[in-house]
Design an enzyme around this catalytic site. Structure first.
Site, mmCIF file in Angstrom:
data_model
loop_
_atom_site.group_PDB
_atom_site.id
_atom_site.type_symbol
_atom_site.label_atom_id
_atom_site.label_comp_id
_atom_site.label_asym_id
_atom_site.label_seq_id
_atom_site.Cartn_x
_atom_site.Cartn_y
_atom_site.Cartn_z
ATOM 1 N N CYS A 37 1.097 -0.867 0.300
ATOM 2 C CA CYS A 37 -0.265 -0.013 -0.227
ATOM 3 C C CYS A 37 0.878 1.271 -0.221
ATOM 4 C CB CYS A 37 -0.661 -0.168 1.019
ATOM 5 S SG CYS A 37 -1.974 -1.392 1.450
ATOM 6 N N ASP A 39 2.720 2.915 2.871
ATOM 7 C CA ASP A 39 2.989 2.807 3.596
ATOM 8 C C ASP A 39 3.094 2.022 4.989
ATOM 9 O OD1 ASP A 39 0.070 3.447 3.655
ATOM 10 O OD2 ASP A 39 0.551 5.273 3.659
ATOM 11 N N CYS A 63 4.850 8.131 2.199
ATOM 12 C CA CYS A 63 5.106 9.748 1.876
ATOM 13 C C CYS A 63 5.865 10.653 2.824
ATOM 14 C CB CYS A 63 4.033 9.818 1.151
ATOM 15 S SG CYS A 63 2.461 9.601 2.207
ATOM 16 N N CYS A 106 -2.917 8.790 6.332
ATOM 17 C CA CYS A 106 -1.331 8.485 7.036
ATOM 18 C C CYS A 106 -1.961 8.920 8.090
ATOM 19 C CB CYS A 106 -1.278 9.320 5.836
ATOM 20 S SG CYS A 106 -0.582 9.398 4.593
#
Lengths: 129, 407
Positions: A37, A39, A63, A106
């Site tokens: 994915c 992360d 990211c 995130c």
């Protein structure tokens, strides 16, 4: 994409990068996300007998927003009780960093990482009796 | 030594207009502003003459006759005109087309549009090096196949397809062969006669010309290729592309072609290749776990596409923000899906997230390259120090053995 100054600062100068001994009885480790994915966050919390988070360390593959969210979370939980840390919501993280909508996941991951680290700590404590 | 920042290493996305090109264009905005279709005064004649000179310059780059050049607004339009135009013209012969999974969206979406009209399209896969299997192409051609569209060089990975071989197969089977050569022009020799290409899309802004102008090569010799136009109007460009010619843009594309040919003839492109090779060698020397995406041997001389394992692409781009590059990472796209080109090569989705494309150009200097190399090495080490995956791998943990929770 325009990122907030706070996000960029947490990305360029990430706080509390590192690892603790995951076998230590007072360390809870949360590993969330998936490489596929894009992360993966590892959050470690060192928790004393009073249930206070004395130290926090992270390592993150992801990211800039994922790295900044992890860094922010370590600064938020340090010195907090387990109970207070559990109250941290992804929306708090997203608001603090002004995450753009496509990066909200995130902050969700960062919230999951706190919960996973605390769960791991509790499991260890339970096993110790 | 001071290097001017930021450094532009994204020449597959677009290129700066060469100052010589810009200079040639300017008089056609203010002084020679005539309509090239005005046949009765000197303003028109001057414009028409400039357009025809540019046509010759572009034709010379690709070994074509000037009469085979049709000006368009860019390669997206050229691809649309070639694919839809040929499919519609040859509709009675058949309604089957063949293209490749790694093509540019302008080709793939033109094919999708035709599918909605009832055409059938075969999308060939690619081998791990990014090239098509010629036997698979041979097997895919049917009696009702009217067009094969295979790009010359891929925009993400720079991989060159075996164009001459494809041209021969298409000629033998009587199928029109279109290639999107946008990335190849000025980087590798392109000769339409030698390659057996029938239709070829070109763009100025990938070869140091202006944006907003492109061209389509349409074969007139045997076999002559016919198209149904997309745009109705005044019948410009032999009826294939109506619309007042953008004379200054066309002048720019002509000059861009002239200098692109010069890069090939003078060996300038070999200098670009030397710098690209130096970057790759330097990275390999100083970093582990690097994966080259796409063939090394069949590749544009100015392209490098690398997966920096365990370092996410967008984070990498933020870390090296003084260098302009592109990534195949999902995080850089609105769709949150990693590059479909890398996926077509069979690159693991994990590695696709870590890919970075470097596109060197005519104006890339050795100093810039050295600066970029040092910065990339420093930042990859920094990000890997922060990467739980790199840490786990170094501890000897097999990442595939872990049950990751997809999110």
């Amino acid at each position: 994409m325009a990122y907030s100054d706070k996000l960029i600062d947490h990305y360029e100068n990430p706080q509390n990068v590192g690892s603790m001994d995951k076998a230590a009885p007072d360390v809870g480790t949360g590993l969330v996300g998936a490489p596929a994915c894009g992360d993966v966050m590892k959050l470690q919390l060192k928790i004393n007998d009073d249930g206070i988070i004395e130290d926090a360390k992270f390592k993150t593959f992801g990211c800039g927003s994922a790295i900044a969210s992890s860094s922010l979370v370590t600064t938020m939980v340090k010195g907090q009780s387990i109970e207070a840390a559990e109250q941290i919501k992804n929306s708090d993280i997203a608001a603090e960093l002004a995450l753009p909508p496509v990066k909200i996941h995130c902050s969700v991951l960062a919230e999951d990482a706190i919960k996973a680290a605390i769960a791991d700590y509790r499991k260890k404590r339970a096993q110790q009796g | 030594m001071t290097v001017k920042l930021p450094i532009y290493l994204d020449n597959q996305a677009t290129t700066p207009v060469d100052p010589r090109v810009a200079e040639a264009m300017i008089p056609y905005l203010t002084q020679f502003f005539g309509n090239a279709a005005s046949r009765n005064h000197s303003f028109g004649w001057a414009a028409e003459e400039a357009v025809e000179i540019a046509r010759e310059e572009l034709a010379a780059l690709i070994g074509a006759s000037p009469k085979e050049i049709v000006w368009t607004s860019g390669a997206t339009e050229s691809n649309n005109l070639a694919i839809k135009g040929a499919a519609h013209y040859y509709e009675k012969k058949g309604k089957h087309l063949i293209t490749v999974a790694t093509e540019h969206k302008a080709v793939l979406d033109s094919c999708h549009a035709l599918e909605r009209e009832g055409y059938e399209v075969t999308y060939l896969g690619v081998q791990p090096d990014g090239r098509i299997d010629l036997d698979e192409l041979r097997g895919a051609i049917r009696d009702d196949t009217v067009l094969v569209s295979v790009m010359f060089a891929n925009n993400e990975i720079g991989v060159l397809q075996p164009i001459k071989e494809i041209g021969a197969i298409c000629r033998e089977r009587g199928v029109v062969f279109h290639t999107d050569a946008v990335q190849a022009l000025g980087k590798v020799p392109v000769d339409v006669a030698e390659l057996g290409v029938d239709l070829m899309s070109m763009s100025a802004h990938k070869m140091y010309g202006p944006k907003g102008i492109g061209a389509l090569y349409v074969r007139r010799g045997r076999p002559r290729v016919r198209l149904q136009p997309l745009i109705d109007g005044g019948g410009h460009e032999r009826g294939l592309r109506s619309g007042t010619l953008a004379v200054h843009q066309i002048v720019g594309m002509g000059k861009a072609a002239l200098y692109a040919k010069e890069d090939l003839d003078t060996g300038k492109i070999d200098e670009v290749r030397r710098l690209r090779d130096k970057l790759w060698a330097g990275l390999q020397e100083q970093l582990d776990e690097l994966y080259l995406n796409g063939s090394w041997d069949h590749r544009l001389p100015n392209n490098l596409n690398i997966s920096f394992a365990y370092v996410e692409g967008e984070a990498m781009m933020m870390a090296i923000k003084d260098i302009a590059v592109s990534s195949g990472s999902a995080c850089t796209s609105a769709s949150l899906e990693p590059s479909y080109v890398l996926r077509a090569l069979g690159v693991d989705v994990e590695l696709a997230h870590t890919s970075i494309r470097f596109g060197l150009g005519r104006f890339t200097t050795e100093e810039e390259l050295d600066y970029a190399l040092a910065l990339i090495v420093e930042k990859v080490r920094w990000l890997r120090e922060m990467s739980p995956l790199y840490e786990m791998v170094k501890e000897g943990i097999d990442l595939k053995s872990i049950e990751w929770a997809a999110h």
